[in-house]
Scaffold this active site. Structure first.
Site, mmCIF file in Angstrom:
data_model
loop_
_atom_site.group_PDB
_atom_site.id
_atom_site.type_symbol
_atom_site.label_atom_id
_atom_site.label_comp_id
_atom_site.label_asym_id
_atom_site.label_seq_id
_atom_site.Cartn_x
_atom_site.Cartn_y
_atom_site.Cartn_z
ATOM 1 N N LYS A 64 6.308 1.812 7.706
ATOM 2 C CA LYS A 64 6.257 3.184 7.201
ATOM 3 C C LYS A 64 7.750 3.815 7.357
ATOM 4 O O LYS A 64 8.275 3.982 8.540
ATOM 5 C CB LYS A 64 5.383 4.150 8.284
ATOM 6 C CG LYS A 64 5.151 5.559 7.891
ATOM 7 C CD LYS A 64 3.903 5.885 8.712
ATOM 8 C CE LYS A 64 3.992 7.377 8.691
ATOM 9 N NZ LYS A 64 2.623 7.855 9.104
ATOM 10 N N ASP A 160 -6.210 15.043 11.995
ATOM 11 C CA ASP A 160 -6.109 14.836 10.612
ATOM 12 C C ASP A 160 -7.021 13.698 10.427
ATOM 13 O O ASP A 160 -6.724 12.920 9.560
ATOM 14 C CB ASP A 160 -4.917 14.526 10.152
ATOM 15 C CG ASP A 160 -4.664 14.561 8.524
ATOM 16 O OD1 ASP A 160 -5.499 15.215 7.956
ATOM 17 O OD2 ASP A 160 -3.627 14.431 7.958
#
Ligand SMILES: Nc1ncnc2c1ncn2[C@@H]1O[C@H](COP(=O)(O)OP(=O)(O)OP(=O)(O)O)[C@@H](O)[C@H]1O
Length: 368
Positions: A64, A160
């Site tokens: 990432k 989340d």
């Protein structure tokens, strides 16, 4: 960065934040940029792009990379990156993506195990047309609950939890929790910033009730239990939550007024779990520890009632029955019912008992 269809609230930072920031990530967590070979892109987040990669030319990984355009202008994103690295490096659990290492030079990078089955979001969209495999859905839900149990036991709120942050393993048998980008340590007295993804966001997080000057909304780890309820609902209905709402921007308002997706056609055994998990009052929601026990028992009872050989995934690791005193009365009542149906006679009795309970529960849920 292109426009995104998913509306998500991130913690707000002052763009003019120019305070000097120095990374304090221990050396053991850091990798050399030359250890990583970056390959094709596999996903995109609000602040990052995720690629397939190879660690030391051998091990497949996910890489990432924080978008350089953003991380170079705002030190706040470096702080966010560091928080994610520190949190993820502590999350060692079979149902959480494994942290491999991080790079801070020349780019900000987080390297994790590569989870090959794609997001749960994509998996559910692809499987919408086929028949519902209830055991698979519940087994995925149990994986998520176990991951969340671990996260909460470490004093962390994910904030989340949604199908885009859940990844399916290559053999399509398990789910792993990813993306700790906005996860935070729970603070005594509750959390106050408004973050998450609207369709999965708990009412106490997204309510638009006016606040007095200086007053802040408070919420705790039960906000994740609400999000889990929406994911479980999606898993057992194979539908999109709040699909008939024109824009997800309206969802917070509806949810704060008590609106929830429909529980019609959901198996009786699952209704009380979803209903309690998305209760308006966070204190009325169960802990993930309790949810895991319920789902384990439910999966066992489904397996023992099935003519098909359907063993629990990694059954030995799910052997953690809780003492009755540890489960709240509502769920306890429910648990007794799902544990029983082995013989036909008993099963009939159970169905008789379950129906009024489920009706009562629905009435309670939708009382004005
Ligand atoms: N370990 C992994 N294995 C495989 N794919 C991954 C992995 N981590 C991330 N992805 C893919 O990359 C996408 C974005 O990753 P992630 O959600 O971590 O980024 P983000 O910038 O934090 O996104 P968000 O805006 O949701 O916070 C995921 O939806 C998924 O498709």
């Amino acid at each position: 960065m292109g426009a995104r269809m998913i509306f998500r609230n991130y913690p707000s930072y002052n763009e003019s934040d120019v305070e000097p920031f120095h990374f304090s990530i221990s050396k053991e967590l850091l990798l050399h940029r030359s250890d990583i070979l970056v390959g094709e892109m596999i996903g995109e987040g609000a602040y990052s792009i995720v690629y397939k990669g190879l660690l030391r030319n051998r091990f497949p990984v996910a890489v990432k990379i924080m978008e350089p355009s953003i991380s170079s202008v705002n030190k706040a994103h470096e702080k966010m990156f560091q928080k994610e690295v520190l949190l993820l490096s502590k999350m060692k659990h079979d149902n959480i993506v494994k942290f491999v290492g991080a790079c801070i030079e020349p780019e900000l990078m987080i390297v994790t195990e590569l989870v090959e089955g794609g997001t749960l979001q994509r998996f559910m969209t692809n499987s919408r047309r086929g028949p519902l495999d209830l055991k698979m859905s519940l087994s995925f839900a149990l994986d998520i609950s176990r991951a969340m149990e671990f996260v909460h036991s470490n004093g962390i709120i994910h904030r989340d939890l949604n199908p885009r942050n859940l990844l399916v393993t290559g053999d399509l048998k398990h789910v792993k929790l990813a993306d700790f980008g906005i996860a935070r340590e729970e603070t005594i007295g509750g959390m106050t910033s408004e973050v998450g993804t609207y369709r999965w966001m708990a009412p106490e997080v997204c309510s638009r009730e006016p606040l007095r000057v200086g007053e802040k909304k408070e919420y705790d780890h039960k906000a994740d239990v609400y999000s889990f309820a929406i994911v479980l609902w999606e898993l057992v209905t194979k539908k999109e939550p709040f699909a008939n709402v024109i824009s997800s921007l309206f969802v917070p308002y509806l949810v704060s007024k008590g609106r929830r997706p429909s529980l019609e056609n959901i198996p009786d055994e699952i209704v009380p779990i979803i209903g309690s998990c998305w209760a308006q009052d966070p204190d009325a929601r169960p802990e993930f520890k309790e949810i895991s026990v319920l789902l384990t028992n439910l999966l066992r009872s489904l397996s023992s009632n099935s003519s098909v050989d359907a063993t629990l995934p990694d059954e030995e690791t799910y052997d953690d029955e809780m003492e009755d005193s540890e489960t709240r009365p509502l769920l306890q009542e429910y648990r007794c019912k799902v544990k029983k149906p082995k013989e036909k006679k008993k099963k009939k009795k159970v169905m008789k008992m379950r129906l009024p309970f489920s009706k009562k529960f629905k009435a309670w849920l939708y009382k004005p």
